[in-house]
Design a protein around this motif. Sequence first.
Motif, PDB file in Angstrom:
ATOM      1  N   GLU A 366       0.863  -1.099  -0.001  1.00  0.00           N
ATOM      2  CA  GLU A 366       0.084  -0.051   0.038  1.00  0.00           C
ATOM      3  C   GLU A 366       0.903   1.179  -0.086  1.00  0.00           C
ATOM      4  O   GLU A 366       0.707   2.099  -0.887  1.00  0.00           O
ATOM      5  CB  GLU A 366      -0.885   0.076   1.173  1.00  0.00           C
ATOM      6  CG  GLU A 366      -1.821  -1.263   1.398  1.00  0.00           C
ATOM      7  CD  GLU A 366      -3.038  -1.091   0.314  1.00  0.00           C
ATOM      8  OE1 GLU A 366      -3.588  -2.085  -0.227  1.00  0.00           O
ATOM      9  OE2 GLU A 366      -3.434   0.001  -0.105  1.00  0.00           O
ATOM     10  N   ASP A 367       1.796   1.262   0.907  1.00  0.00           N
ATOM     11  CA  ASP A 367       2.519   2.560   1.103  1.00  0.00           C
ATOM     12  C   ASP A 367       4.184   2.402   0.974  1.00  0.00           C
ATOM     13  O   ASP A 367       4.683   3.299   1.249  1.00  0.00           O
ATOM     14  CB  ASP A 367       2.147   3.431   2.349  1.00  0.00           C
ATOM     15  CG  ASP A 367       2.349   2.368   3.489  1.00  0.00           C
ATOM     16  OD1 ASP A 367       3.132   1.157   3.524  1.00  0.00           O
ATOM     17  OD2 ASP A 367       1.651   2.480   4.672  1.00  0.00           O
ATOM     18  N   LYS A 369       6.049   1.114   2.937  1.00  0.00           N
ATOM     19  CA  LYS A 369       6.780   1.339   4.057  1.00  0.00           C
ATOM     20  C   LYS A 369       7.479  -0.042   4.703  1.00  0.00           C
ATOM     21  O   LYS A 369       7.021  -1.325   4.312  1.00  0.00           O
ATOM     22  CB  LYS A 369       6.036   1.781   5.146  1.00  0.00           C
ATOM     23  CG  LYS A 369       5.667   3.253   5.071  1.00  0.00           C
ATOM     24  CD  LYS A 369       4.700   3.657   6.402  1.00  0.00           C
ATOM     25  CE  LYS A 369       4.263   5.128   6.047  1.00  0.00           C
ATOM     26  NZ  LYS A 369       3.525   5.863   7.466  1.00  0.00           N
TER      27      LYS A 369
END
Length: 435
Positions: A366-367, A369
Amino acid sequence: MVRSPAAWSLPSDSTRGGALAGTTCVARGSPEQGDRWSWHVVALHGGGAGSFRRNGGRSDDFGSRPSFAIARRGVDFEEVFALVARIETMRVLLALAAQGGWEVHHMDVKSAFLNRDLTKIVYVKQPPGVVVGNGDKVLKLRKALYGLRQAPRAWNFKLDKELIALGFVRSKLEHVVYRRSYKSSLLLVGVYVDDLVIYGPNVSDISWFKQEMKKKFSMSDLGLLSYYLGIEVKQGEDWITLSQCAYANKILENAGMTNCNSTATLMEAQLKLSKKMEDEVVRPTDYRSIIGSLRYLVNTRPDLAYSVGVVSRFMEAPSKAHWGAVKQILKYLKGTVGFGYKYAKGDELKPFLLGFSDSDFAEDVEDRKSTTGVVYFLGNNLVTWASQKQKIVALSSCEAEYVAGAVAACQGVWLSRLIGELVGNEGGVSKAAYG
């Protein structure tokens, strides 16, 4: 729910003695309009599902507060919380006890919240079925009642004062851990609201502490620590074990997977979960309940930390794919329900702290990270572990490792200072960390 006076039953003798016999409240005339009062209903607890719980002297209906309670924060009370110890602190204390061959004992304070004098004036309305005078009086509280918002904090102040009077010094790094040392004697006490866990190398010191506490409060001596915050503790001559077998079985029962087949793996290899999975959404409430239970189970199961951390990211709108990953964890739990952790005795009490950190790189689809992993050993005993998504997006694997190393360093500094304070070495203990 309001019950008829005939349905009320009085609390136990020990509670009633404090709540109704004049030590907790005293009759006063009805207040005049315009004066400032704190109103609560005194509930004398009966039994039955959905009824008032028989727990003595509580001023609310199983946690709900009457709509006409007008106590105001900053006027009628200040802080409302009672301090509790971090779960890492409990593991550190148990590791120290195991390494030094200490006994760990457990005490419970009966009706703890009834022991503290209030700093503000509080009046309560007479409960149905109990008449003082002609029934036109209100009761002025001399001590706290269960259900008063300021009761937990008031109790914490009272206990802190009494422990300091016995010669204990409160930890600067963990404010619910107390230390008392005299010559070769050492006694440590960990507090969780009204539960006291006592650690020490000398059984006579522990017995002395128990007798002193019984003089100050009504106490239950539970002997050797065996059950604490849902964690099963077993103590042997050279070891201490922690497990949550009963809790794990309860999780499986709540999930309807008591009779499922077990598996040896926690997650499928190369599994990629996303918030935008295009399949059917499952009930978020059920998903969150299971995840919350699994997260508490991680306190004694470091093997679950990473996988539970991953599925915890999708509690807003979980799908069948997310639920499938949770079921995989539950199947693994079915085959390892008796797993826990063992703290072994060391040669001597000279703590050495050893930590490790690691990180993946941009695994979150998603991000992007990364995820940090940190563990710390006290001697040969594992005392703390964590797996958590990083707060920033690392631009390289090297940066992700540095972020993980920084998290490990912060945890290591705190642990070193805490352990040093507990064993009497203010400079901390020897430590090493590896990325």
